[in-house]
Design a protein around this motif. Structure first.
Motif, PDB file in Angstrom:
ATOM      1  N   TYR A 580       0.800  -1.222   0.000  1.00  0.00           N
ATOM      2  CA  TYR A 580       0.000   0.000   0.000  1.00  0.00           C
ATOM      3  C   TYR A 580       0.834   1.275   0.000  1.00  0.00           C
ATOM      4  N   ASN A 581       1.972   1.251   0.673  1.00  0.00           N
ATOM      5  CA  ASN A 581       2.763   2.469   0.823  1.00  0.00           C
ATOM      6  C   ASN A 581       4.251   2.164   0.742  1.00  0.00           C
ATOM      7  N   TYR A 582       4.946   2.920  -0.083  1.00  0.00           N
ATOM      8  CA  TYR A 582       6.407   2.899  -0.090  1.00  0.00           C
ATOM      9  C   TYR A 582       6.915   3.624   1.153  1.00  0.00           C
ATOM     10  N   ALA A 583       8.065   3.201   1.656  1.00  0.00           N
ATOM     11  CA  ALA A 583       8.757   3.931   2.725  1.00  0.00           C
ATOM     12  C   ALA A 583      10.227   3.530   2.705  1.00  0.00           C
ATOM     13  N   PRO A 584      11.138   4.490   2.735  1.00  0.00           N
ATOM     14  CA  PRO A 584      12.564   4.144   2.747  1.00  0.00           C
ATOM     15  C   PRO A 584      12.996   3.715   4.136  1.00  0.00           C
ATOM     16  N   PRO A 585      14.043   2.915   4.228  1.00  0.00           N
ATOM     17  CA  PRO A 585      14.616   2.633   5.552  1.00  0.00           C
ATOM     18  C   PRO A 585      15.152   3.917   6.177  1.00  0.00           C
ATOM     19  N   GLY A 586      15.315   3.884   7.487  1.00  0.00           N
ATOM     20  CA  GLY A 586      15.842   5.056   8.172  1.00  0.00           C
ATOM     21  C   GLY A 586      17.239   5.426   7.701  1.00  0.00           C
ATOM     22  N   ARG A 587      18.059   4.423   7.414  1.00  0.00           N
ATOM     23  CA  ARG A 587      19.396   4.639   6.865  1.00  0.00           C
ATOM     24  C   ARG A 587      19.462   3.945   5.507  1.00  0.00           C
ATOM     25  N   ASP A 588      18.977   4.654   4.528  1.00  0.00           N
ATOM     26  CA  ASP A 588      18.858   4.064   3.199  1.00  0.00           C
ATOM     27  C   ASP A 588      20.202   4.072   2.467  1.00  0.00           C
ATOM     28  N   THR A 589      20.349   3.145   1.565  1.00  0.00           N
ATOM     29  CA  THR A 589      21.483   3.117   0.645  1.00  0.00           C
ATOM     30  C   THR A 589      20.928   3.304  -0.756  1.00  0.00           C
ATOM     31  N   VAL A 590      21.230   4.425  -1.367  1.00  0.00           N
ATOM     32  CA  VAL A 590      20.709   4.747  -2.689  1.00  0.00           C
ATOM     33  C   VAL A 590      21.839   4.602  -3.704  1.00  0.00           C
ATOM     34  N   LEU A 591      21.593   3.842  -4.752  1.00  0.00           N
ATOM     35  CA  LEU A 591      22.602   3.551  -5.760  1.00  0.00           C
ATOM     36  C   LEU A 591      22.117   3.994  -7.135  1.00  0.00           C
ATOM     37  N   ASP A 592      22.972   4.702  -7.877  1.00  0.00           N
ATOM     38  CA  ASP A 592      22.623   5.083  -9.242  1.00  0.00           C
ATOM     39  C   ASP A 592      23.793   4.938 -10.211  1.00  0.00           C
ATOM     40  N   VAL A 593      24.885   4.355  -9.747  1.00  0.00           N
ATOM     41  CA  VAL A 593      26.066   4.175 -10.594  1.00  0.00           C
ATOM     42  C   VAL A 593      26.212   2.693 -10.912  1.00  0.00           C
ATOM     43  N   PRO A 594      26.219   2.321 -12.181  1.00  0.00           N
ATOM     44  CA  PRO A 594      26.349   0.905 -12.530  1.00  0.00           C
ATOM     45  C   PRO A 594      27.761   0.394 -12.319  1.00  0.00           C
ATOM     46  N   ARG A 595      27.855  -0.888 -12.057  1.00  0.00           N
ATOM     47  CA  ARG A 595      29.165  -1.529 -11.969  1.00  0.00           C
ATOM     48  C   ARG A 595      29.813  -1.620 -13.344  1.00  0.00           C
ATOM     49  N   SER A 596      28.988  -1.864 -14.376  1.00  0.00           N
ATOM     50  CA  SER A 596      29.515  -1.964 -15.730  1.00  0.00           C
ATOM     51  C   SER A 596      28.463  -1.485 -16.722  1.00  0.00           C
ATOM     52  N   VAL A 597      28.945  -1.042 -17.874  1.00  0.00           N
ATOM     53  CA  VAL A 597      28.071  -0.571 -18.948  1.00  0.00           C
ATOM     54  C   VAL A 597      28.558  -1.179 -20.258  1.00  0.00           C
ATOM     55  N   GLU A 598      27.655  -1.791 -20.983  1.00  0.00           N
ATOM     56  CA  GLU A 598      27.975  -2.318 -22.303  1.00  0.00           C
ATOM     57  C   GLU A 598      27.000  -1.720 -23.313  1.00  0.00           C
ATOM     58  N   VAL A 599      27.521  -1.338 -24.462  1.00  0.00           N
ATOM     59  CA  VAL A 599      26.697  -0.760 -25.524  1.00  0.00           C
ATOM     60  C   VAL A 599      26.903  -1.583 -26.783  1.00  0.00           C
ATOM     61  N   ASP A 600      25.814  -2.100 -27.324  1.00  0.00           N
ATOM     62  CA  ASP A 600      25.885  -2.933 -28.521  1.00  0.00           C
ATOM     63  C   ASP A 600      25.095  -2.283 -29.642  1.00  0.00           C
ATOM     64  N   ALA A 601      25.729  -2.129 -30.792  1.00  0.00           N
ATOM     65  CA  ALA A 601      25.051  -1.579 -31.956  1.00  0.00           C
ATOM     66  C   ALA A 601      24.048  -2.590 -32.493  1.00  0.00           C
ATOM     67  N   GLY A 602      22.993  -2.077 -33.107  1.00  0.00           N
ATOM     68  CA  GLY A 602      21.965  -2.945 -33.663  1.00  0.00           C
ATOM     69  C   GLY A 602      21.709  -2.608 -35.113  1.00  0.00           C
ATOM     70  N   VAL A 603      20.449  -2.392 -35.458  1.00  0.00           N
ATOM     71  CA  VAL A 603      20.044  -2.052 -36.819  1.00  0.00           C
ATOM     72  C   VAL A 603      20.424  -0.606 -37.091  1.00  0.00           C
ATOM     73  N   ASP A 604      20.890  -0.317 -38.315  1.00  0.00           N
ATOM     74  CA  ASP A 604      21.400   1.029 -38.585  1.00  0.00           C
ATOM     75  C   ASP A 604      20.562   1.806 -39.599  1.00  0.00           C
ATOM     76  N   GLY A 605      19.253   1.507 -39.722  1.00  0.00           N
ATOM     77  CA  GLY A 605      18.380   2.296 -40.580  1.00  0.00           C
ATOM     78  C   GLY A 605      18.236   1.690 -41.957  1.00  0.00           C
ATOM     79  N   PRO A 606      17.527   2.413 -42.839  1.00  0.00           N
ATOM     80  CA  PRO A 606      17.053   3.802 -42.714  1.00  0.00           C
ATOM     81  C   PRO A 606      15.678   3.969 -42.066  1.00  0.00           C
TER      82      PRO A 606
END
Length: 896
Positions: A580-606
């Motif tokens: 019913y309700n979200y609530a953060p812990p009193g001492r939250d750990t917030v993460l927004d940085v990835p450990r790794s990033v991979e980028v793969d090309a796909g279809v190139d148009g048109p």
């Protein structure tokens, strides 16, 4: 009012059809309750009972006690039992507007079958109320509503005038203290008189000269057997009490009272009651299934069958709508029940989608019989000409280097192909003498849904092989020649079926409004307007450019200079709340940085281009309840994001796939704004609603400013196009869209953001959403506001793709197409057959007055209300009607 309190007592039950127990377990209790209610009502004509404003409880009872139908009808007829007007007490924010209308339509009809519906829009326990609900009720002939949650602090009496964005309104009876404000007075018979008099005196200031409304009932409860006797035994000199129904009390009030305070729009205040906003984001697969099924039924099955089917599949569509409405309950699609309830709701919604898909495919399949087998039929669900991409597997000669598609009028549009080699469909081992037993599987030249183009029988290799394609040619296939070749075969043989090489063709197709066209592949290239070009990590089509940054987020820039820098930042934080309700812990750990990033090309148009971004995170494994924080142990979380840009589209399509192994956390998708914004806009149920960055508090619930969006959310030049109801929040310079929320409890007795439980504390392990979760959205950067940015039209295009199927007609079929109905100046939300006419629902999705212009195969038109009752005629000239609309008006017309 002075002197003794005057109280009108409404015995009732609030019946959650499914919640902390699954449907059938609650129904067993419902049957016992209504058996008791019927007996008491028949034994004493003074007894009254209000059955929660929903016919579902009556229908569920009569499915078991069918022999009691006449008893129920008799009590409804003499005013002792109030039923309807809804079919089920819905959640208003997680559905389409059309689903709300059909709910009311079904409930009203069922209640009238039993003697008459309560003429009050009873909304006792919904988790807030949509802006257009007053117009929905008013357009259905209601003058009164009755509700509890979401009412702002400005209401200090027991009623107010509730006004919709178009200006229509109803008188709203406010259930101060909830739908059980008098339940406690019956807990001690010896103190009943004292408590009833005290209740009347305590509430009298809110009611003024009106009698006090005392709601005697609560969840899954029946009144005490001594109710009538206790009331009859009261001293009239101390308190005046009479038993009534909710409908009789509310409709006796002056619906046009000019002294009422006016409250406009949606009701989502936390000032006087919990609105439990976390239900917007828990169990997202339920919201996805509901939105998908609604689209299939209301935007494909019904309109296409209405316009293009010789027969109207009424029963199939009725079954689809019944399942959608059955699943729309405020404890059903919300996902705030036990796991067994969620499983049943998902199955019900999925079945509705299957019914919608079946009707759509039947209509399209019959149209496809007039389209050549080497072509495809493309169907448009929108009431305007559409030029969009469709993809299909086609067999194209290998020497066609370039491919286009041709419309029936000879115009050619661009296409791009992706080759698919010869494919082994089937391999089977048979003894040589058994080879003839395989041949009865061949029907004419058809085998495995394809046609035989050739065959070989190799006695040296012990191989019988068939080559298959979609078209086998005009020469007949001689199965007897195969039969002659296999006699005498010895040893172990292999039968193989090979499908010919084909190509996936993605083509740009122009389709008539609410109509269809046929297209065939032809050799040769055609120039692409606003073609997609790729360069490294960048895709552009001249309207919008998207670049993948090093951290896996996106820079999206429109041709007008609007730039969104850092789209798709993934933010993960703990959640020690419940369903019913979200609530953060009193001492939250917030993460927004990835450990790794991979980028793969796909279809190139048109015609379209793609790139895939895979980000890996170390998300804490769970919440450490003792430490009120998150665990040091981490588990891998993966977010795969497919980025797609199409020719001619001003927005970027994003498909997310989240692999989650952690518990009790929330993951949000952040989109930066192009410019500061103090308010957001979101498309909901027949309206676009403006919201600020805060929510009004005052009760026992923290007023978290998360809000629902159904079709899109927009702020500061960042438009998010959605395929389902989602939860979002406007932050400082960002929109945050909840894409995953994991929780393991239905409700928690101790909750940081809510003082009182919302239900029993029951584990819900499946609500932790461990595994794969998918989310689809698109990002539209734009100048100006949501109107300037064309968000309504973009959402229509994004949510309702063209539908393509292979033709099944003779190869010499003449290319053909068909045009349906065109709508300008309004949004079409429904098109179906009613009696001998077509019924259209039109919504003015604009803050300005407009004129809906509808063109189609009709010569007369008439307005009807939301329950189908006839109104004024509308002039039609040259198969065109022009209907003036107020801002945000919902109009229903029948044409023939």
């Amino acid at each position: 009012m002075t002197g003794i309190p005057h109280v009108r007592l409404v015995p009732h039950t609030h019946w959650d059809r499914e919640w902390y127990e699954p449907f059938q377990r609650f129904r067993l209790r419902l049957v016992d309750l209504l058996d008791e209610v019927l007996d008491r009502a028949e034994a004493d004509p003074r007894f009254r009972f209000t059955l929660d404003g929903q016919m579902a409880a009556v229908d569920d009872y009569l499915e078991v006690r069918g022999e009691n139908r006449d008893r129920v009808a008799a009590l409804v007829a003499n005013g002792q039992l109030a039923v309807g007007p809804w079919q089920i007490l819905l959640d208003e924010f997680l559905l389409s507007g059309e689903n709300i209308v059909r709910n009311l339509e079904l409930g009203w009809a069922r209640a009238n079958d039993l003697g008459g519906a309560m003429r009050v829009g009873y909304l006792p326990d919904m988790f807030g109320h949509t802006a257009q609900m007053p117009q929905i009720l008013s357009a259905a002939g209601f003058e009164h509503a009755c509700l509890w949650r979401g009412v702002p602090s400005g209401v200090d009496g027991h009623a107010f005038r509730w006004t919709a964005p178009d200006g229509s309104s109803v008188r709203a009876e406010y259930l101060a203290g909830g739908y059980g404000n008098a339940a406690y007075v019956f807990s001690d018979a010896e103190r009943f008189a004292e408590r009833m008099a005290d209740l009347g005196r305590r509430l009298q200031p809110s009611f003024g000269d009106d009698p006090v409304l005392a709601m005697y009932g609560t969840d899954h409860s029946a009144p005490v057997g001594s109710l009538v006797k206790l009331v009859a035994g009261l001293d009239p000199e101390s308190v005046d009490v009479s038993i009534t129904t909710l409908g009789d009390y509310v409709t006796a009030r002056d619906a046009d009272d000019p002294a009422l305070p006016v409250i406009k729009g949606e009701l989502r205040s936390h000032a006087a009651a919990n609105i439990l906003p976390g239900v917007l984001s828990v169990r997202p697969h339920l919201k996805q299934a509901m939105a998908r099924a609604e689209r299939l039924v209301e935007r494909y099955a019904e309109p296409l069958a209405a316009l293009w089917s010789a027969e109207w599949p009424q029963r199939f569509l009725d079954m689809a709508w019944w399942r959608l409405v059955d699943a729309s309950g405020h404890d059903s699609v919300t996902g705030c029940g036990v796991d067994e309830t969620a499983t049943q709701v998902f199955a019900r919604v999925s079945e509705a989608g299957q019914l919608g898909q079946a009707v759509r495919d039947r209509v399209v399949g019959r149209l496809a019989q007039s389209v050549s087998r080497d072509a495809m039929i493309v169907v448009n669900p929108s009431p305007a000409v559409r030029r969009d991409l469709v993809t299909l597997d086609l067999e194209i000669p290998a020497d066609w280097t370039d491919v286009s598609v041709e419309l029936p009028d000879g115009r050619r549009l661009p296409a791009q192909t992706e080759a698919r080699g010869e494919r082994l469909l089937h391999s089977e081992a048979l003894a040589g003498p058994d080879l003839p037993s395989f041949l009865p599987r061949i029907h004419g030249r058809e085998l495995f849904g394809l046609e035989i183009t050739g065959w070989t029988c190799d006695h040296e290799r012990h191989l019988l092989e068939f080559s298959l394609a979609r078209h086998g040619g005009d020469a007949p296939f001689d199965v007897e020649a195969v039969r002659t070749a296999v006699p005498g075969a010895e040893g172990d043989w292999t039968v193989r079926l090979l499908q010919a090489e084909r190509r996936t063709v993605t083509s740009l197709v122009e389709t008539p409004p609410l109509g269809w066209t046929s297209v065939r592949a032809v050799p040769g290239a055609t120039e692409v307007e606003h073609a997609v070009r790729t360069e490294g990590r960048t895709l552009t089509n001249g309207l919008v450019t998207v670049t993948v940054l090093d951290d896996g987020t996106l820079r999206i820039a429109s041709a007008d200079g609007t730039v969104l820098d850092g789209v798709g930042r993934i933010v993960d934080g703990g959640d020690r709340g419940d369903s019913y309700n979200y609530a953060p812990p009193g001492r939250d750990t917030v993460l927004d940085v990835p450990r790794s990033v991979e980028v793969d090309a796909g279809v190139d148009g048109p015609l379209y281009g793609t790139v895939t971004v895979v980000r890996t995170y170390d998300w804490p494994a769970a919440v450490d309840w003792a430490a009120d924080g998150r665990t040091a142990e981490a588990r891998t979380g993966t977010v795969l994001m497919d980025v797609e840009l199409r020719a001619g589209e001003p927005f970027v399509r994003l498909d997310l796939m989240l692999e989650n192994a952690s518990l009790d956390h929330r993951v949000r998708f952040h989109v930066p704004l192009a410019r500061p914004a103090s308010a957001s806009h979101a498309e909901g149920q027949f309206a676009v609603v403006e919201r600020g960055r805060t929510a009004e508090g005052g009760f026992s619930e923290y007023p978290i400013p998360t809000f629902p969006a159904h079709g899109f959310a927009d702020a500061g030049g960042a438009g998010l196009l959605l395929t389902q109801a989602c939860e979002y929040e406007l932050l400082d310079g960002e929109l945050a869209l909840t894409v995953l929320r994991s929780t393991g409890q239905l409700s928690r007795n101790v909750h940081p953001y809510r003082e009182e439980p919302a239900g029993p504390q029951i584990p819900t392990p499946e609500a932790q959403m461990v595994g794969t979760t998918t989310v689809q959205l698109a990002v539209l950067p734009h100048a100006g506001d949501w109107c300037d940015g064309g968000l309504v039209d973009a959402a229509e295009r994004y949510r309702h793709p063209l539908h393509a199927a292979l033709g099944t007609g003779p190869l010499d079929s003449v290319p053909a197409s068909g045009e349906g109905i065109t709508v300008q100046g309004a949004v079409l939300t429904s098109l179906r057959r009613r009696e001998d006419a077509l019924e259209l629902r039109l919504v003015a999705q604009s803050p300005d007055a407009s004129t809906a212009v509808v063109h189609g195969p009709f010569t007369s038109a008439r307005r009807v209300d939301l329950l189908g009752r006839p109104g004024a005629s509308v002039p039609v000239e040259d198969s065109t009607l022009r209907l003036p609309l107020r801002p945000w008006e919902i109009a229903t017309v029948r044409v023939s």
